[in-house]
Motif scaffolding. Structure first.
Motif, PDB file in Angstrom:
ATOM      1  N   ALA A 153       0.829  -1.207   0.000  1.00 26.68           N
ATOM      2  CA  ALA A 153       0.000   0.000   0.000  1.00 26.68           C
ATOM      3  C   ALA A 153       0.866   1.260   0.000  1.00 26.68           C
ATOM      4  CB  ALA A 153      -0.933  -0.008   1.209  1.00 26.68           C
ATOM      5  N   ALA A 154       1.975   1.230   0.744  1.00 24.81           N
ATOM      6  CA  ALA A 154       2.882   2.378   0.774  1.00 24.81           C
ATOM      7  C   ALA A 154       3.519   2.597  -0.594  1.00 24.81           C
ATOM      8  CB  ALA A 154       3.953   2.168   1.844  1.00 24.81           C
ATOM      9  N   ALA A 155       3.851   1.490  -1.273  1.00 25.78           N
ATOM     10  CA  ALA A 155       4.420   1.603  -2.612  1.00 25.78           C
ATOM     11  C   ALA A 155       3.408   2.222  -3.582  1.00 25.78           C
ATOM     12  CB  ALA A 155       4.858   0.228  -3.113  1.00 25.78           C
ATOM     13  N   GLU A 156       2.142   1.825  -3.463  1.00 28.57           N
ATOM     14  CA  GLU A 156       1.098   2.397  -4.320  1.00 28.57           C
ATOM     15  C   GLU A 156       0.925   3.884  -4.038  1.00 28.57           C
ATOM     16  OE1 GLU A 156      -0.411   1.002  -6.841  1.00 28.57           O
ATOM     17  OE2 GLU A 156       0.689  -0.880  -6.508  1.00 28.57           O
ATOM     18  N   ALA A 157       1.088   4.272  -2.751  1.00 26.75           N
ATOM     19  CA  ALA A 157       0.974   5.690  -2.390  1.00 26.75           C
ATOM     20  C   ALA A 157       2.085   6.503  -3.042  1.00 26.75           C
ATOM     21  CB  ALA A 157       1.009   5.845  -0.872  1.00 26.75           C
ATOM     22  N   VAL A 158       3.287   5.908  -3.142  1.00 31.02           N
ATOM     23  CA  VAL A 158       4.389   6.597  -3.808  1.00 31.02           C
ATOM     24  C   VAL A 158       4.066   6.786  -5.286  1.00 31.02           C
ATOM     25  CG1 VAL A 158       6.810   6.441  -4.492  1.00 31.02           C
ATOM     26  CG2 VAL A 158       6.135   5.787  -2.182  1.00 31.02           C
ATOM     27  N   LYS A 159       3.513   5.755  -5.929  1.00 35.37           N
ATOM     28  CA  LYS A 159       3.163   5.857  -7.345  1.00 35.37           C
ATOM     29  C   LYS A 159       2.130   6.959  -7.575  1.00 35.37           C
ATOM     30  CE  LYS A 159       3.927   0.886  -7.994  1.00 35.37           C
ATOM     31  NZ  LYS A 159       3.287  -0.413  -8.330  1.00 35.37           N
ATOM     32  N   THR A 160       1.129   7.004  -6.692  1.00 28.97           N
ATOM     33  CA  THR A 160       0.103   8.046  -6.811  1.00 28.97           C
ATOM     34  C   THR A 160       0.708   9.429  -6.628  1.00 28.97           C
ATOM     35  OG1 THR A 160      -1.599   6.528  -5.991  1.00 28.97           O
ATOM     36  CG2 THR A 160      -2.072   8.887  -5.856  1.00 28.97           C
ATOM     37  N   ALA A 161       1.600   9.551  -5.635  1.00 31.59           N
ATOM     38  CA  ALA A 161       2.239  10.840  -5.370  1.00 31.59           C
ATOM     39  C   ALA A 161       3.136  11.259  -6.530  1.00 31.59           C
ATOM     40  CB  ALA A 161       3.037  10.768  -4.069  1.00 31.59           C
ATOM     41  N   LEU A 162       3.800  10.287  -7.148  1.00 31.92           N
ATOM     42  CA  LEU A 162       4.621  10.591  -8.321  1.00 31.92           C
ATOM     43  C   LEU A 162       3.775  11.137  -9.466  1.00 31.92           C
ATOM     44  CD1 LEU A 162       7.133   7.588  -8.483  1.00 31.92           C
ATOM     45  CD2 LEU A 162       7.752  10.018  -8.486  1.00 31.92           C
ATOM     46  N   ASP A 163       2.633  10.493  -9.712  1.00 30.07           N
ATOM     47  CA  ASP A 163       1.745  10.949 -10.780  1.00 30.07           C
ATOM     48  C   ASP A 163       1.245  12.364 -10.507  1.00 30.07           C
ATOM     49  OD1 ASP A 163       2.009   8.603 -12.183  1.00 30.07           O
ATOM     50  OD2 ASP A 163       0.214   7.664 -11.340  1.00 30.07           O
ATOM     51  N   ARG A 164       0.880  12.613  -9.249  1.00 30.44           N
ATOM     52  CA  ARG A 164       0.359  13.933  -8.914  1.00 30.44           C
ATOM     53  C   ARG A 164       1.457  14.989  -9.038  1.00 30.44           C
ATOM     54  NH1 ARG A 164      -1.270  16.975  -3.517  1.00 30.44           N
ATOM     55  NH2 ARG A 164      -2.206  18.740  -4.556  1.00 30.44           N
ATOM     56  N   HIS A 165       2.657  14.635  -8.616  1.00 27.02           N
ATOM     57  CA  HIS A 165       3.763  15.596  -8.712  1.00 27.02           C
ATOM     58  C   HIS A 165       4.059  15.935 -10.170  1.00 27.02           C
ATOM     59  CE1 HIS A 165       8.098  16.784  -8.710  1.00 27.02           C
ATOM     60  NE2 HIS A 165       7.668  17.531  -7.720  1.00 27.02           N
ATOM     61  N   LEU A 166       4.091  14.920 -11.035  1.00 33.74           N
ATOM     62  CA  LEU A 166       4.345  15.163 -12.456  1.00 33.74           C
ATOM     63  C   LEU A 166       3.249  16.031 -13.067  1.00 33.74           C
ATOM     64  CD1 LEU A 166       5.924  14.724 -15.038  1.00 33.74           C
ATOM     65  CD2 LEU A 166       4.720  12.550 -15.335  1.00 33.74           C
ATOM     66  N   ALA A 167       1.988  15.746 -12.701  1.00 38.01           N
ATOM     67  CA  ALA A 167       0.877  16.546 -13.228  1.00 38.01           C
ATOM     68  C   ALA A 167       0.987  17.995 -12.764  1.00 38.01           C
ATOM     69  CB  ALA A 167      -0.453  15.937 -12.779  1.00 38.01           C
ATOM     70  N   ALA A 168       1.399  18.193 -11.509  1.00 47.84           N
ATOM     71  CA  ALA A 168       1.542  19.557 -10.984  1.00 47.84           C
ATOM     72  C   ALA A 168       2.657  20.298 -11.704  1.00 47.84           C
ATOM     73  CB  ALA A 168       1.806  19.507  -9.479  1.00 47.84           C
ATOM     74  N   VAL A 169       3.768  19.599 -11.960  1.00 51.27           N
ATOM     75  CA  VAL A 169       4.892  20.222 -12.661  1.00 51.27           C
ATOM     76  C   VAL A 169       4.495  20.567 -14.096  1.00 51.27           C
ATOM     77  CG1 VAL A 169       7.213  19.818 -13.563  1.00 51.27           C
ATOM     78  CG2 VAL A 169       6.654  19.142 -11.218  1.00 51.27           C
ATOM     79  N   ASN A 213       5.948  17.936  -1.376  1.00 48.88           N
ATOM     80  CA  ASN A 213       5.938  17.519   0.026  1.00 48.88           C
ATOM     81  C   ASN A 213       5.195  16.187   0.209  1.00 48.88           C
ATOM     82  OD1 ASN A 213       7.434  19.663   1.038  1.00 48.88           O
ATOM     83  ND2 ASN A 213       5.630  20.953   1.319  1.00 48.88           N
ATOM     84  N   GLU A 214       4.107  16.007  -0.527  1.00 52.92           N
ATOM     85  CA  GLU A 214       3.379  14.743  -0.432  1.00 52.92           C
ATOM     86  C   GLU A 214       4.210  13.586  -0.969  1.00 52.92           C
ATOM     87  OE1 GLU A 214      -0.508  14.849  -2.080  1.00 52.92           O
ATOM     88  OE2 GLU A 214      -1.227  16.435  -0.743  1.00 52.92           O
ATOM     89  N   LEU A 215       4.942  13.845  -2.055  1.00 49.84           N
ATOM     90  CA  LEU A 215       5.816  12.810  -2.601  1.00 49.84           C
ATOM     91  C   LEU A 215       6.930  12.466  -1.618  1.00 49.84           C
ATOM     92  CD1 LEU A 215       6.832  10.978  -4.854  1.00 49.84           C
ATOM     93  CD2 LEU A 215       7.946  12.968  -5.897  1.00 49.84           C
ATOM     94  N   ALA A 216       7.499  13.490  -0.991  1.00 48.54           N
ATOM     95  CA  ALA A 216       8.556  13.251  -0.007  1.00 48.54           C
ATOM     96  C   ALA A 216       8.041  12.426   1.163  1.00 48.54           C
ATOM     97  CB  ALA A 216       9.122  14.584   0.481  1.00 48.54           C
ATOM     98  N   ALA A 217       6.846  12.769   1.649  1.00 48.63           N
ATOM     99  CA  ALA A 217       6.273  12.039   2.784  1.00 48.63           C
ATOM    100  C   ALA A 217       5.954  10.595   2.408  1.00 48.63           C
ATOM    101  CB  ALA A 217       5.017  12.758   3.276  1.00 48.63           C
ATOM    102  N   ALA A 218       5.398  10.395   1.216  1.00 50.38           N
ATOM    103  CA  ALA A 218       5.054   9.044   0.780  1.00 50.38           C
ATOM    104  C   ALA A 218       6.301   8.192   0.594  1.00 50.38           C
ATOM    105  CB  ALA A 218       4.260   9.108  -0.526  1.00 50.38           C
ATOM    106  N   ALA A 219       7.356   8.782   0.022  1.00 51.15           N
ATOM    107  CA  ALA A 219       8.599   8.048  -0.197  1.00 51.15           C
ATOM    108  C   ALA A 219       9.253   7.679   1.125  1.00 51.15           C
ATOM    109  CB  ALA A 219       9.548   8.873  -1.051  1.00 51.15           C
ATOM    110  N   GLU A 220       9.218   8.605   2.079  1.00 52.21           N
ATOM    111  CA  GLU A 220       9.813   8.326   3.389  1.00 52.21           C
ATOM    112  C   GLU A 220       9.062   7.201   4.102  1.00 52.21           C
ATOM    113  OE1 GLU A 220      11.026  10.650   7.548  1.00 52.21           O
ATOM    114  OE2 GLU A 220       9.972  11.711   5.954  1.00 52.21           O
ATOM    115  N   ALA A 221       7.724   7.246   4.034  1.00 48.15           N
ATOM    116  CA  ALA A 221       6.921   6.207   4.683  1.00 48.15           C
ATOM    117  C   ALA A 221       7.189   4.841   4.056  1.00 48.15           C
ATOM    118  CB  ALA A 221       5.435   6.559   4.574  1.00 48.15           C
ATOM    119  N   TYR A 222       7.276   4.807   2.733  1.00 47.43           N
ATOM    120  CA  TYR A 222       7.552   3.541   2.042  1.00 47.43           C
ATOM    121  C   TYR A 222       8.943   3.019   2.403  1.00 47.43           C
ATOM    122  CZ  TYR A 222       8.802   0.372  -1.752  1.00 47.43           C
ATOM    123  OH  TYR A 222       9.242  -0.709  -2.473  1.00 47.43           O
TER     124      TYR A 222
END
Length: 214
Positions: free
Chosen positions: A14-30, A46-55
């Motif tokens: 689940a944490a890995a999936e959260a990183v994937k979602t955060a990556l997609d959102r970060h790319l869309a924002a950029v 910040n969400e990507l950083a938090a998700a990556a750290e948790a994973y």
């Protein structure tokens, strides 16, 4: 690795999936950013950083493995700004690291300056640089050129850029002349840092870390 409260495989997944979602959102924002300081990009980062750290933490706890990447934190780098609301003085602290990758180029550039101004070499030698040709060359070049010009022309001088950082600190009044020159970085109050800009070869990007509250 302890067996106490060890995360399950499902939690790691689940944490890995959260990183994937955060990556997609970060790319869309950029891709859809509205400007240099787009708040959506900052929030997605910040969400990507938090998700990556948790994973990363769950992966290590479950499998004794770590991820091959690290996202630098921004929110906790500096404490909340507690300096004067209307600063009347500023101190700008800069550190730039270089590697001497082409010593002969460095020496040649210093010799070129020395040919134009023989007094420069004499001053560098009297300052204690004469024991080695490279230190003397550095003394000549940094004595002749402003640090910003060295930074913009570093390849010409046989140098390779490393990490750099710039801190802007606020004060109520200017420091007394000469009082900090022997230890310029020792008296930094982190709560008076208005903003900070880091450039790291590790992350290959510029990191803006603001110490001011929004």
């Amino acid at each position: 690795m302890s067996d106490a409260a060890q995360p399950t495989a499902a939690e790691v997944r689940a944490a890995a999936e959260a990183v994937k979602t955060a990556l997609d959102r970060h790319l869309a924002a950029v891709e859809g950013r509205s400007g240099e300081d787009d708040p959506d990009v900052y929030e997605a980062f910040n969400e990507l950083a938090a998700a990556a750290e948790a994973y990363d933490e769950l992966l290590y706890d479950a499998y004794d493995e770590v991820t091959p990447f690290e996202i630098p934190g921004t929110e906790d780098e500096l404490p909340p700004y507690a300096g004067p609301a209307e600063p009347s003085a500023l101190s700008v602290l800069i550190r730039r690291d270089y590697a001497v990758v082409e010593p002969q180029r460095l020496l040649a550039q210093a010799q070129r300056v020395a040919d134009l101004d023989a007094d420069t070499v004499a001053e560098a030698s009297s300052a204690g640089s004469a024991g080695s040709s490279t230190p003397m060359a550095l003394g000549v070049l940094f004595g002749e050129f402003e640090p910003d010009e060295i930074a913009s022309r570093h390849k010409e001088f046989g140098l390779e850029e490393g990490d750099s950082t710039l801190w802007v600190t606020a004060a109520e009044e200017p420091a007394e002349p000469g009082e900090w020159l022997d230890a310029p970085f020792d008296a930094v109050d982190a709560q008076r840092v208005v903003c900070r800009f880091d450039v790291s070869a590790v992350f290959d990007e510029e990191l803006d870390v603001s110490g001011t509250s929004t």
